[in-house]
Design a protein around this motif. Sequence first.
Motif: not given
Length: 61
Positions: A27-41
């Motif tokens: 899972x992601x180790x952090x939350x992202x403010x932007x969906x785009x950044x999460x998709x990049x992860x």
Amino acid sequence: MRFELFRDADGHWRWRLRATNGEVIADSAEGYARRQDCEHGIALVKGAGQAPVIDMTLKIA
């Protein structure tokens, strides 16, 4: 396997990777403010398939 993209209780974007049996295996180790950044992860994890495996038990502390 599948990636799941979702918002946490604080409204941050997160991802998790589920195995075919439904268990979360990453899972992601952090939350992202932007969906785009999460998709990049997610894309970074997908691209890590060629990363070498290093056996750290062979390293002297």
